[in-house]
Every structure is written in C-alpha cells, then in structure tokens.
Motif scaffolding. Structure first.
Motif, short mmCIF file in Angstrom:
data_model
loop_
_atom_site.label_atom_id
_atom_site.label_comp_id
_atom_site.label_asym_id
_atom_site.label_seq_id
_atom_site.Cartn_x
_atom_site.Cartn_y
_atom_site.Cartn_z
N TRP A 153 6.85 -7.68 14.30
CA TRP A 153 6.91 -6.93 13.05
C TRP A 153 8.05 -7.47 12.19
O TRP A 153 9.19 -7.50 12.60
N VAL A 154 7.68 -7.94 10.99
CA VAL A 154 8.66 -8.48 10.06
C VAL A 154 8.56 -7.74 8.74
O VAL A 154 7.48 -7.27 8.36
N PRO A 155 9.67 -7.60 8.02
CA PRO A 155 9.63 -6.88 6.75
C PRO A 155 8.92 -7.68 5.67
O PRO A 155 8.94 -8.92 5.67
N PHE A 156 8.28 -6.97 4.75
CA PHE A 156 7.64 -7.62 3.61
C PHE A 156 7.88 -6.78 2.36
O PHE A 156 8.20 -5.59 2.42
N ALA A 157 7.73 -7.43 1.23
CA ALA A 157 7.80 -6.75 -0.06
C ALA A 157 6.85 -7.44 -1.02
O ALA A 157 6.79 -8.68 -1.06
N MET A 158 6.09 -6.66 -1.75
CA MET A 158 5.15 -7.22 -2.72
C MET A 158 5.26 -6.46 -4.03
O MET A 158 5.48 -5.25 -4.05
N LYS A 159 5.07 -7.20 -5.12
CA LYS A 159 4.97 -6.58 -6.43
C LYS A 159 3.76 -7.16 -7.14
O LYS A 159 3.50 -8.37 -7.06
N GLY A 160 3.01 -6.29 -7.81
CA GLY A 160 1.82 -6.77 -8.50
C GLY A 160 1.21 -5.69 -9.36
O GLY A 160 1.78 -4.60 -9.54
N GLY A 161 0.04 -6.00 -9.89
CA GLY A 161 -0.66 -5.05 -10.75
C GLY A 161 -1.98 -4.63 -10.15
O GLY A 161 -2.48 -5.24 -9.20
N LEU A 162 -2.57 -3.59 -10.72
CA LEU A 162 -3.86 -3.07 -10.28
C LEU A 162 -4.89 -3.22 -11.40
O LEU A 162 -4.58 -2.98 -12.57
N LYS A 163 -6.10 -3.60 -11.03
CA LYS A 163 -7.18 -3.70 -12.00
C LYS A 163 -8.36 -2.87 -11.51
O LYS A 163 -8.77 -2.96 -10.36
N LEU A 164 -8.91 -2.05 -12.41
CA LEU A 164 -10.05 -1.20 -12.10
C LEU A 164 -11.35 -1.91 -12.43
O LEU A 164 -11.48 -2.56 -13.47
N SER A 165 -12.34 -1.78 -11.53
CA SER A 165 -13.68 -2.31 -11.81
C SER A 165 -14.73 -1.40 -11.17
O SER A 165 -14.46 -0.72 -10.17
N ASP A 166 -15.89 -1.36 -11.77
CA ASP A 166 -17.03 -0.60 -11.26
C ASP A 166 -16.75 0.89 -11.09
O ASP A 166 -17.47 1.58 -10.35
N GLY A 167 -15.72 1.40 -11.73
CA GLY A 167 -15.45 2.82 -11.69
C GLY A 167 -14.82 3.33 -10.41
O GLY A 167 -14.44 4.50 -10.34
N HIS A 168 -14.66 2.44 -9.40
CA HIS A 168 -14.09 2.92 -8.13
C HIS A 168 -13.32 1.85 -7.35
O HIS A 168 -12.68 2.16 -6.34
N ILE A 169 -13.36 0.61 -7.80
CA ILE A 169 -12.66 -0.47 -7.11
C ILE A 169 -11.32 -0.74 -7.79
O ILE A 169 -11.26 -0.98 -9.01
N LEU A 170 -10.24 -0.71 -7.02
CA LEU A 170 -8.92 -1.06 -7.51
C LEU A 170 -8.47 -2.34 -6.80
O LEU A 170 -8.39 -2.36 -5.56
#
Length: 323
Positions: A153-170
C-alpha cells in the motif's frame, strides 16, 4: 391538531380494531361482508389508492441512505415508485421501490463522497484503493488515499475534472498524479503508459479505463435504485453539484405546514414498520426546533420512534424525527 407518540397511536388502533371485532357475531351477513372485504384487501395487498407511486418534495434536507452515503438536497422533486405495482413502497425494504429525481439540485460534499467510495464502492475484499479522502474546489476533484501496488500500500494523490455524459456517466480525468510522494504525471506521459497499466480499478459503478475513471451513477449507490437523468454536474467548494430538469414534476408542492426543511410525501401508498399509509399526505421534519432535517432511510425506525407525530384535521400526518 393532535399530537401523540407512535406507541400511543399503535395502541389506539389496536384497541379500536379489537372493539370493532367484538361487536360482530359469527355467521351474520355483516361478518360475511367483512370477510369478503378483507379478502379483497389481501388480493390488492392492502393498497386502496390505486396509485402507481408518489411524489416527494424535499427541501434543505440531509438525505442519507445509510451512514453518510447520500446527498444534501436544497430543493428537489423525486418520484417514488414501488417495483411491484401491487405493493406499497416499503420503507423497511429499500429494494422494494426506486427513486427518480425529476427537478432540482442535490449535492455530494467531500464527506459524502468519501463515505460513498470507502464504505460502498471500494468496501470489498481485494479492493485496490482504500482510505480515500476527497476535496473539491471550482472545476477540480482531488483524491488522496492509498493504492495497492504489487501487494504494497502506497500513498497517492490525484487532481482532475469531471465530465457528464449520457445523463448518468461521470468521467474523472486526472491531470496530476502523485504516487508514493513522487510526481508520476510526466513519467506516465513520457513513457506512454496509462494508469490502468499500473493499477486495476474495476468494481460496480467504477472502472479505470486508460487513465480515466468512469463512474456510472446508476450503479454507484446502495438501494433503493436511483433512476438518474442528470442535467448538469459541476464541482465547487460545496462538493459535486448535480441538477435535474426532467418532465413529470408534480405541481402540488404546497407544504402541509410552513417549514424551511422537510420531506413532503404526497400520493401513493407506503408501509412504515407495520402501518400502511394510503394516498399519503405526510410531511417529515426535524424534531429539533430550528434544525434542518437529517434523514437516514436505513435508520428511519429509530428516528421515528424517538420522535412524535401530529395528525391534522384533514387526515394528514406531520412526523417530527429525531436527527
């Protein structure tokens, strides 16, 4: 308006039924008629409103399914539909009905996203992510936690954005990736390596495909099943903000009594513990004066029995829950 406790109401109903039963003698036309009516109720599963569902008007409410998994709802209209049209919506069985948000706004703040990911999505043996922390800001979702790399187990960090499609997919697209305190972003690009070559994320509702995490909101949450058709999604300091703008919004949204925080249930049939409400007119509020309603579906029994009910002259029910 009559204020009473749940136990008192149950006792009065039981006594009333007992007295009525003693008033009849056997083998009379009245008894036969009563038995026939009873059989017809059984066939209809105690439903008498002939409604296929109900409408929930939710305002300024912390709406949780279990633990802290759920939404903070500012103002939202939701349709509740029993999965079996012959049955009421059974609150003790969240799999007995489904919810369809129609119009309004629901927010998942950082704590709710953490609960969803840690206690539901990745709460299984063999999960490759754990101890996830979430922070949101304008157009940014930051994830911190631990990933399993070859048994370590190693630490991680992520930064990003979210995009919506088909009314239910992120779709989450990280633009910054840190692994074991080392910036892996440029290394991944230079080596033409996708994240899914280093890490496997495949569970109900969440899949790592290439370097993007695809979240299917139709499968992310515990029961009841959510039929989501999301109009917009955005990220800000409040969290992940979802809006809905679908057809079918009810117009009878007037609260039974003035309140700034409530769940108002109108129409349809519902079973709470052993009581069935037909053609429901029910408003749930906090029993703590001045506090917003904090509702938990899986724990509603405890909240109900620790609170109290008021009955209006026209037969509506006002339920004051313990937060």
């Amino acid at each position: 308006m009559l204020r009473t406790s749940l136990k008192l109401i149950t006792g009065v109903l039981f006594l009333g039924c007992s007295v009525s039963a003693l008033a009849y003698e056997t083998e009379t036309e009245l008894v036969e008629a009563k038995l026939e009516a009873s059989e017809s109720l059984k066939v209809a599963n105690y439903r008498s409103s002939e409604s296929t569902g109900s409408t929930l008007y939710i305002k300024n409410t912390n709406f949780r399914f279990v633990d802290n998994i759920g939404f903070y709802i500012t103002d939202l209209i939701v349709n509740l539909t029993p999965n079996d049209s012959r049955q009421p919506g059974i609150f003790d069985d969240p799999t007995s009905f489904h919810l369809t948000p129609i119009k309004g706004t629901a927010i998942l703040d950082g704590a709710k996203l953490e609960a969803l990911l840690n206690k539901h999505v990745f709460a299984f043996k063999g999960a490759t992510l754990r101890n996830i922390k979430v922070k949101t800001s304008k157009n940014t979702l930051a994830l911190f936690g631990q990933m399993n790399r070859k048994g370590v187990w190693v630490p991680f960090a992520m930064k990003g954005g979210l995009k919506l499609s088909d009314g239910h997919i992120l779709t989450y697209s990280p633009w910054s990736v840190m692994v074991d305190k080392q910036d892996a972003t440029k290394v991944l690009v230079a080596a033409n390596v996708e994240l899914d070559e280093l890490l496997t994320v495949k569970t109900t509702g969440a899949n790592l495909i290439g370097s993007k995490v695809v979240l299917d909101t139709l499968k992310l949450f515990p029961p009841p099943k959510l039929h989501l058709n999301i109009a917009t999604s955005s990220l800000d300091e409040r969290g992940l903000v979802l809006t809905f703008d679908n057809e079918g919004a009810g117009t009878d949204s007037a609260a039974l009594v003035p309140s700034e925080s409530y769940i108002l249930i109108k129409g349809g049939d519902h079973k709470f513990m052993k009581a069935v409400s037909t053609n429901s007119q029910l408003q749930v509020m906090s029993g703590h004066e001045g506090s917003e309603l904090d509702f938990c579906l899986y724990d509603y029994r405890d909240q109900l029995t620790a609170g109290y009910l008021e009955l209006t002259e026209d037969g509506a029910i006002l339920a004051y829950f313990k937060n």
